[in-house]
Design an enzyme around this catalytic site. Structure first.
Site, short mmCIF file in Angstrom:
data_model
loop_
_atom_site.label_atom_id
_atom_site.label_comp_id
_atom_site.label_asym_id
_atom_site.label_seq_id
_atom_site.Cartn_x
_atom_site.Cartn_y
_atom_site.Cartn_z
N HIS A 168 4.53 0.34 -0.18
CA HIS A 168 4.36 -0.97 -0.84
C HIS A 168 3.35 -1.76 -0.02
O HIS A 168 3.56 -2.01 1.16
CB HIS A 168 5.68 -1.72 -0.93
CG HIS A 168 5.55 -3.03 -1.67
ND1 HIS A 168 5.79 -3.14 -3.02
CD2 HIS A 168 5.19 -4.26 -1.24
CE1 HIS A 168 5.59 -4.39 -3.40
NE2 HIS A 168 5.22 -5.09 -2.34
N CYS A 169 2.26 -2.17 -0.66
CA CYS A 169 1.19 -2.89 0.04
C CYS A 169 1.24 -4.37 -0.33
O CYS A 169 1.01 -4.73 -1.49
CB CYS A 169 -0.17 -2.29 -0.33
SG CYS A 169 -1.55 -3.15 0.46
N PRO A 170 1.53 -5.25 0.62
CA PRO A 170 1.56 -6.68 0.30
C PRO A 170 0.18 -7.24 -0.06
O PRO A 170 0.09 -8.24 -0.77
CB PRO A 170 2.10 -7.32 1.59
CG PRO A 170 1.78 -6.33 2.66
CD PRO A 170 1.87 -4.99 2.03
N ASN A 174 1.92 -4.95 -4.66
CA ASN A 174 2.41 -3.88 -5.54
C ASN A 174 2.64 -2.62 -4.72
O ASN A 174 2.14 -2.49 -3.60
CB ASN A 174 1.39 -3.60 -6.65
CG ASN A 174 2.01 -2.91 -7.84
OD1 ASN A 174 3.22 -2.63 -7.88
ND2 ASN A 174 1.20 -2.61 -8.84
#
Length: 327
Positions: A168-170, A174
């Site tokens: 999960h990439c802030p 997403n």
């Protein structure tokens, strides 16, 4: 007696114990079901995908602000005051194209369903609709009550199980999964390119200002010009290193057909891996072409009939491991 919440567990970490506790032979040769992608994405593909996470939204806004800051410095500090018209036009056009593609890739990565499994489909009616063979075993995610296909993992931020979830990439607010990994790769690539381009222009601008009068090489005062250029240099260097590493990591994950979570959990070797070329074609949507570099390929406002498939409703099954046929 344990409640259903306590009774649920992550079966990916306890497959051996679950097999023993469920009766030995019946789960010893278990087979996880290959639920098709069309069924998995049918409930969410027709709707706009956006994660309402405060941290992710702030990081995404910061990303856009940093790109717009670089755009401001490149145009108003370096290119417009330049006496070389050809230099300004060529570099301005190239930088703006790369920045536009970077932001477009960011939007696609943020607003594309990464491959979410529909919530609450762990029902007897839904499992029967899959027409599985007797002896097959399916798994239920205890957190989102969905049938968990092979190589899917639950994201605590998205609150969904994601097919081939890498992380999960802030910065894109997403998950990076099966459906949006291409756009994340393009985002990191274009950010790395504009970072490198801006660093090269900063070096040339410093050399130009040292040879000429500082008051003539920029429309801003010399102290303001130096501060703006140093900040851009720091930003460009930082993001060049970060996005280059991320780009290399993502391409390596695609070529080796294993995600970051799968490597972290030691789940490699549990599926038949595809060759690098085939994996790249699957991730980027076809054979090698210029569309690989476009964040707009595959963009359509039309809904296919597969997106309108309804998941049969019913009562959620309590067990995390369900063997076919159901009793």
């Amino acid at each position: 007696m344990k409640s259903p919440v306590h009774r649920c567990r992550d079966v990916e970490h306890n497959r051996a114990q679950a097999a023993t506790g469920a009766g030995g032979n019946c789960l010893q040769n278990e087979q996880r079901i290959p639920i098709s992608k069309d069924v998995i994405t049918s409930s969410s593909a027709s709707a706009m995908w956006f994660i309402r996470d405060a941290c992710g939204i702030v990081c995404a806004v910061i990303t856009w602000i940093l790109v717009l800051y670089a755009e401001f410095v490149v145009l108003f500090v370096m290119l417009l005051p330049s006496k070389n018209l050809t230099y300004s036009i060529v570099n301005g056009t190239l930088f703006n194209i790369l920045a536009f593609l970077a932001l477009a890739s960011h939007l696609r990565a943020m607003c594309t369903d990464p491959g979410a499994v529909p919530k609450g489909n762990a029902t007897k009616e839904y499992i029967e609709s899959l027409q599985l063979k007797p002896g097959q075993v399916v798994y239920k995610c205890p957190k989102c009550c969905s049938i968990k296909p092979d190589r899917a993992h639950h994201c605590s931020v998205c609150k969904r199980c994601i097919r081939k979830m890498d992380h999960h990439c802030p910065w894109v607010n997403n998950c990076v999964g099966e459906n949006n990994q291409k756009y994340f790769v393009l985002f990191t690539m274009y950010i790395a390119l504009i970072s490198l381009h801006s660093l090269v222009m900063v070096v040339f601008h410093f050399l130009y200002c040292f040879e000429d009068d500082w008051t003539k090489c920029s429309s801003f005062s010399p102290p303001a010009t130096v501060i703006l250029l140093i900040l851009l240099c720091f930003e460009g260097l930082l993001f060049l290193i970060f996005t280059s590493v991320m780009f290399g990591t993502q391409v390596h994950s695609i070529c080796t057909d294993e995600t970051g979570i799968e490597r972290l959990k030691g789940e490699t070797g549990k599926w038949a891996k595809v060759p690098c070329r085939e994996a790249m074609e699957v991730a980027f949507g076809g054979r090698f072409s210029l569309s690989w570099c476009s964040p707009f390929s595959g963009l359509s406002c039309k809904k296919s009939s597969q997106e309108l498939i309804a998941v049969p409703q019913g009562e959620i099954i309590e067990q995390d491991i369900i063997e076919i046929p159901l009793n």
